[in-house]
Design a protein around this motif. Structure first.
Motif, PDB file in Angstrom:
ATOM      1  N   GLY A 113      48.219  66.802 -58.950  1.00 25.33           N
ATOM      2  CA  GLY A 113      48.207  67.640 -57.769  1.00 25.33           C
ATOM      3  C   GLY A 113      46.837  68.243 -57.505  1.00 25.33           C
ATOM      4  N   VAL A 114      46.781  69.091 -56.464  1.00 22.28           N
ATOM      5  CA  VAL A 114      45.532  69.714 -56.040  1.00 22.28           C
ATOM      6  C   VAL A 114      45.512  71.149 -56.538  1.00 22.28           C
ATOM      7  CG1 VAL A 114      44.035  70.277 -54.079  1.00 22.28           C
ATOM      8  CG2 VAL A 114      45.508  68.242 -53.989  1.00 22.28           C
ATOM      9  N   SER A 115      44.426  71.535 -57.142  1.00 21.69           N
ATOM     10  CA  SER A 115      44.326  72.886 -57.694  1.00 21.69           C
ATOM     11  C   SER A 115      44.203  73.921 -56.582  1.00 21.69           C
ATOM     12  CB  SER A 115      43.113  72.977 -58.624  1.00 21.69           C
ATOM     13  OG  SER A 115      41.910  72.799 -57.892  1.00 21.69           O
ATOM     14  N   GLU A 116      44.514  75.180 -56.918  1.00 19.56           N
ATOM     15  CA  GLU A 116      44.451  76.272 -55.949  1.00 19.56           C
ATOM     16  C   GLU A 116      43.024  76.494 -55.442  1.00 19.56           C
ATOM     17  OE1 GLU A 116      46.805  78.008 -54.543  1.00 19.56           O
ATOM     18  OE2 GLU A 116      48.369  76.883 -55.597  1.00 19.56           O
ATOM     19  N   MET A 117      42.052  76.345 -56.311  1.00 22.46           N
ATOM     20  CA  MET A 117      40.659  76.544 -55.904  1.00 22.46           C
ATOM     21  C   MET A 117      40.251  75.516 -54.846  1.00 22.46           C
ATOM     22  SD  MET A 117      37.196  76.474 -58.225  1.00 22.46           S
ATOM     23  CE  MET A 117      37.338  74.691 -58.426  1.00 22.46           C
ATOM     24  N   VAL A 118      40.660  74.268 -55.047  1.00 26.41           N
ATOM     25  CA  VAL A 118      40.335  73.213 -54.073  1.00 26.41           C
ATOM     26  C   VAL A 118      41.035  73.490 -52.742  1.00 26.41           C
ATOM     27  CG1 VAL A 118      40.510  70.749 -53.560  1.00 26.41           C
ATOM     28  CG2 VAL A 118      39.930  71.514 -55.876  1.00 26.41           C
ATOM     29  N   ILE A 119      42.304  73.944 -52.815  1.00 25.68           N
ATOM     30  CA  ILE A 119      43.035  74.265 -51.574  1.00 25.68           C
ATOM     31  C   ILE A 119      42.347  75.391 -50.830  1.00 25.68           C
ATOM     32  CG2 ILE A 119      45.205  75.153 -50.671  1.00 25.68           C
ATOM     33  CD1 ILE A 119      46.638  73.719 -52.958  1.00 25.68           C
ATOM     34  N   HIS A 120      41.891  76.400 -51.560  1.00 26.51           N
ATOM     35  CA  HIS A 120      41.209  77.521 -50.932  1.00 26.51           C
ATOM     36  C   HIS A 120      39.914  77.062 -50.239  1.00 26.51           C
ATOM     37  CE1 HIS A 120      39.632  81.543 -50.278  1.00 26.51           C
ATOM     38  NE2 HIS A 120      38.515  81.196 -50.933  1.00 26.51           N
ATOM     39  N   GLN A 121      39.136  76.264 -50.942  1.00 26.90           N
ATOM     40  CA  GLN A 121      37.894  75.771 -50.354  1.00 26.90           C
ATOM     41  C   GLN A 121      38.169  74.868 -49.152  1.00 26.90           C
ATOM     42  OE1 GLN A 121      35.895  73.881 -53.627  1.00 26.90           O
ATOM     43  NE2 GLN A 121      34.973  75.796 -54.369  1.00 26.90           N
ATOM     44  N   TYR A 122      39.224  74.069 -49.249  1.00 24.00           N
ATOM     45  CA  TYR A 122      39.588  73.180 -48.147  1.00 24.00           C
ATOM     46  C   TYR A 122      39.970  73.977 -46.900  1.00 24.00           C
ATOM     47  CZ  TYR A 122      42.742  70.326 -45.315  1.00 24.00           C
ATOM     48  OH  TYR A 122      43.377  69.707 -44.271  1.00 24.00           O
ATOM     49  N   LYS A 123      40.772  75.019 -47.061  1.00 32.09           N
ATOM     50  CA  LYS A 123      41.182  75.820 -45.898  1.00 32.09           C
ATOM     51  C   LYS A 123      39.992  76.539 -45.267  1.00 32.09           C
ATOM     52  CE  LYS A 123      45.954  76.618 -47.354  1.00 32.09           C
ATOM     53  NZ  LYS A 123      46.978  77.636 -47.746  1.00 32.09           N
TER      54      LYS A 123
END
Length: 938
Positions: free
Chosen positions: A247-257
């Motif tokens: 899956g995708v880590s929370e840090m990557v999701i935050h940077q993506y958003k």
């Protein structure tokens, strides 16, 4: 072996078929083949001739960009590969090539280079290509070509290195950066497939570490890409979710958003670029303003690069980009490479070369490199002479900063002096021959050289030699040049040379001699003896007397020229008026003939009760003389017997209430008192209720007797009028309201004076002689206010008055007068302010010397200086459409007379119809029948 034999037989059969086809073609179409060969040979000859012509043209002018492009196209069409390569290399040495030209060249070289040993030449070509412009397609082509060499030692590391440079250079490109990231991931995925163990086999420890390392590389690429705002980044995120096992880590999701939000902000700008027509400069500028406010250096840089890729010939954009790099990023390699690209794209722009020199010095470049850049700048072909002066100044400043003046002599000092000497020769030989002007009329370079010699080298002898040279180049007539030399002597020379310089200045200066005379006298007051003082006084008086005589002669000559021009203009007006009068006389004669031909019955069709109806009186003969009634009686000098004018009330109905009120006031001269009145003018014609408005404005000045606004016959306000007070004391208070703004226009208030009774009254309010304590400023921006101008001038002395010149409508003319306390302050302001720039406008400043008015010598005389003084009419003047209905026989009579209307006398009245009537009436009274006969006389 059987397979090889079968293959051989198949190839032999194909060869036989080909031979049969060729024989068949030869048998059926020999003539067509010959014609095609002839046509192709003709085309080849024409193309070769065109190629030779283009090559010859480039030998004459190597900087013809379009000629290079045409030559490359023709050589590629003809397949001249060796000549094509040379043509491309020559063009790339002179100009940065566009993305299309580079890709075309690179693909040709890749096809030609099959040998692995020649791959380095292609790599070198790619390195040149990526330096001209930041183009994603070129970087992508570079990376893909490098993949072909990954099998060589260190090949994989080299591919990764090129990909890393590519994503650094163009990875932030909003629309094309994604393709580079995807190509990079595909390459790493290909490497991953080579390190994965076969299915079912457990990898060793080393293989597992290698596998984990490769997987981490791909994870890192996904994370780096998703942290950047790119178009269609949602697809990349979905691909990462599917590829990642955990899956995708929370840090990557935050940077993506966060990147997604930034992308949404940039989307409107990208969409506007998609629909705009090239070169899209306005859209890119708007995009740049947004990015500069956001403040992300990397995104600002890529936006500049995208802008310049499509607007490479816009010098202002290069200047803006290089200034940003110089002040913000300050990365040496990036700054210097960008400056180099700027001058290659716009070599004719001096400002870019000057910035390049400063940047190389700022980053500590070698002296030889800076000198080479300067030599290239001299050969760039600037478009004006002053550009060469500025680039020389920039280079001389650099050389001066290298000198250690604590040493009496050094290599750097000699190089500086040699450069100064060379710059003067260059200005004289190269610049003057090319432009027809020196580009440095004030000898700024020599002034700087003289100041360096005096200040740093203590060599006043060399400084004086330079100033002597400056004065021989036409600068001896300017006061500011002498004062600059005087200040240099004052600071680093001695009193004897100061005195000598001022004496020469008094003799030579022609623009502001009063100022240099004052400086000389001040100098002698401080340092001179009595003998020196007497000599200075005698020289200054002699010089100023001669100057005043010359000015008087020039003023007299200008006045004569103005008078002659006025006389010619008046003569033209007189000729034009005579032609109009002749046409009116002819029209009146035609009208008389028409009335004579009409039946007698038709004369009774006029409405006898109408005030506009003509009054008829039958004379002794059968002819009828008609009179048109006006507000002052019958038109003409003699009324028929028994005529009585109609009541004024009938007029009021037709002409309007406003005009009737005006006539009532005009018919009561006993109510007028000019001594207690003021004349108001320049009011708006659309002013509503002018009488009430004027009363509101002037009631604070004192009790008002009457207000007389002037109206036209149609009842429209004419923009002027009279205000009469009960006492003369109110008049000076009313005059203080002169130029008060009323509904956007300055109201003019002046004394109410009868100029016929007061010929000495001066209409012009301001002085027309030289005002040495006042300066005249022109070229001001229209937005300049009185307060701004006063703030600007107060540092030069005590200001007594500031006056901005405007049109009658109140709009500024860009002119102004500033009055100082004395002449010295005014002269100082001229020297300091002349040529100053205000809001982009270069102003001119001079001592106030208003031009003389074109008037006669006699006070109060008419402005028109012609042999025929203008006709004197009654208090209401002559109507615009008034026609002379007098017979031509009266026009032929002539005789001088001094009698005019309203009992007013004049020195000389022209011989006109009205004066002739008076003369004829005095000698012999004429009857109505006499008038009728003269009217019909031809």
């Amino acid at each position: 072996m059987e397979e090889e034999d079968a293959g051989m037989e198949e190839r032999e059969m194909e060869s036989d078929d080909d031979e049969e086809e060729e024989e068949e073609e030869e048998g059926m179409g020999v003539e067509n083949s010959d014609e095609d060969d002839d046509e192709s040979s003709e085309d080849e000859k024409e193309n070769e001739a065109e190629i030779q012509r283009l090559e010859e043209q480039l030998s004459i002018n190597a900087f013809d960009y379009n000629c290079h492009v045409d030559l490359i196209k023709l050589l590629k069409q003809e397949g001249e590969l060796i000549r094509l390569r040379k043509a491309r290399q020559k063009m790339s040495e002179l100009f940065p090539l566009t993305e299309e030209i580079w890709l075309d060249w690179l693909k040709d070289e890749i096809r030609l280079t099959e040998d692995e040993r020649n791959r380095e030449k292609v790599y070198e070509l790619f390195e040149k290509a990526v330096k001209d412009y930041i183009c994603p397609d070129i970087w992508l082509e570079y990376a893909q070509y490098s993949i072909g060499g990954m099998g060589s030692p260190g090949g994989i590391d080299k591919v990764r290195s090129i990909f890393e440079r590519a994503v650094t250079a163009v990875g932030l490109h909003m629309t094309k950066g994604q393709t580079v990231w995807e190509a990079y991931r595909e390459f790493e995925n290909a490497i991953l497939s080579t390190v994965q163990p076969p299915p079912g086999r457990i990898p060793s420890r080393e293989e597992q570490e290698l596998l984990n390392t490769q997987l981490e590389r791909i994870h890192t690429l996904f994370r780096r890409q998703l942290a950047i705002p790119l178009m269609d980044m949602e697809t990349t995120y979905a691909e990462y979710e599917e590829w990642s096992e955990h899956g995708v880590s929370e840090m990557v999701i935050h940077q993506y958003k966060k990147a997604l939000q930034q992308m949404e902000k940039c989307r409107p700008f990208e969409e506007s670029l998609l629909v705009a027509e090239p070169p899209k400069l306005a859209e890119y500028q708007t995009y740049l303003e947004f990015e500069l406010k956001e403040g992300d250096p990397a995104r600002i840089q890529i936006t500049f690069e995208r802008t310049l890729a499509e607007n490479c010939l816009v010098p202002d954009m290069w200047a803006k980009y290089t200034a940003y790099l110089d002040r913000q990023l300050k990365i040496k390699d990036l700054v210097l490479s960008t400056h180099e690209r700027a001058v290659r794209n716009c070599p004719w722009t001096m400002g870019l070369w000057k910035s390049y020199l400063l940047a190389t010095e700022r980053h500590g470049a070698d002296h030889q490199i800076i000198s080479d850049i300067f030599e290239k700048a001299l050969n760039a072909g600037f478009i004006q002479a002053t550009d060469y002066v500025e680039i020389w100044q920039a280079y001389l400043d650099y050389l001066r900063r290298r000198v250690d003046f604590s040493k009496e002599s050094s290599k750097e000092l000699e190089e500086l002096r040699g450069a100064f000497s060379r710059s003067l020769d260059y200005m004289k030989q190269d610049v003057e021959e090319r432009f027809g002007e020196s580009g440095d009329p004030s000898c700024i370079i020599m002034q700087i050289w003289a100041r360096i010699e005096a200040l740093h080298c203590k060599n006043m002898q060399k400084a004086r030699e330079l100033w002597d040279n400056i004065m021989t180049k036409g600068n001896a007539k300017y006061a500011n040049m002498w004062l600059e030399y005087y200040n240099l002597e004052r600071s680093y020379g001695d009193s004897a040379h100061c005195r000598k310089a001022l004496h020469r200045a008094v003799q030579c200066t022609s623009d502001y001699p009063e100022h240099v005379c004052e400086v000389l006298l001040t100098f002698e007051r401080v340092e001179g003896s009595l003998e020196d003082w007497d000599v200075a006084v005698q020289k200054t008086e002699t010089r100023l007397n001669r100057i005043n005589e010359q000015r008087a002669k020039v003023a007299e000559k200008e006045a004569n020229l103005a008078r002659q021009e006025e006389e010619r203009a008046e003569q033209r007006r007189k000729t034009k008026s005579d032609k109009k009068a002749q046409k009116k006389i002819q029209k009146g004669s035609q009208f008389g003939e028409k009335r004579k031909a009409e039946p007698e019955d038709h004369q009774d069709e006029w409405n006898e009760d109408s005030e506009q109806a003509p009054k008829r009186h039958r004379g002794n003969g059968d002819q009828t003389t008609e009179y048109m009634e006006t507000e002052t009686g019958l038109f003409g000098k003699s009324a028929p017997p028994g005529y009585k004018p109609g009541p004024p009330a009938a007029k009021k109905v037709q002409l309007g209430v406003a005009a009737a009120v005006q006539r009532q006031n005009d018919d009561k001269p006993e109510l007028r008192n000019d001594n207690c009145s003021v004349f108001i003018s320049n009011l708006a014609y659309t002013l509503e209720e002018p009488e009430a408005k004027l009363r509101t404005l002037f009631e604070p000045c004192g009790p008002i007797t009457q207000i007389r606004p002037i109206f036209s016959n149609k009842g429209n306000f004419k923009g002027y009028g009279y205000v009469q007070f009960e006492s003369q004391v109110s008049v000076p208070e009313a005059l203080k309201l002169d130029r008060l703004e009323v509904e956007g226009r300055p109201m003019f208030v002046s004394p109410c004076v009868d100029k016929n009774k007061n010929p000495d009254f001066k209409v012009f309010k301001y002085n027309t002689s030289m005002e040495k304590h006042k300066i005249f400023i022109s070229g001001l921006p229209f937005s300049c206010t009185k307060e701004q101008l006063e703030e600007m001038c107060k540092s030069h002395g005590t200001i007594k008055e500031v006056r901005l010149v405007t049109y009658r409508s109140g709009k500024p003319k860009g002119l102004a007068y500033v009055e100082f306390a004395n002449e010295t302050q005014a002269s100082q302001a001229v020297l300091k302010m002349d040529g100053m720039e205000i809001e982009g406008n270069k102003i001119s400043v001079a001592i106030s010397n208003p031009p003389r008015r074109s008037v006669m010598d006699k006070p109060g005389a008419s402005r028109l200086t012609t042999d025929m003084p203008r006709q004197v009419y009654g208090s209401r003047g002559r109507g615009r459409t008034q026609l002379s209905l007098l017979p031509r026989s009266l026009h032929r009579q002539s005789g001088p007379t001094n009698k005019v209307e309203n009992g007013t006398t004049a020195d000389q009245v022209p011989t006109t119809a009205s004066s002739t009537v008076n003369t004829a009436a005095e000698t012999k009274a004429l009857s109505n029948s006499d008038f009728a006969r003269m009217l019909l006389n031809k």
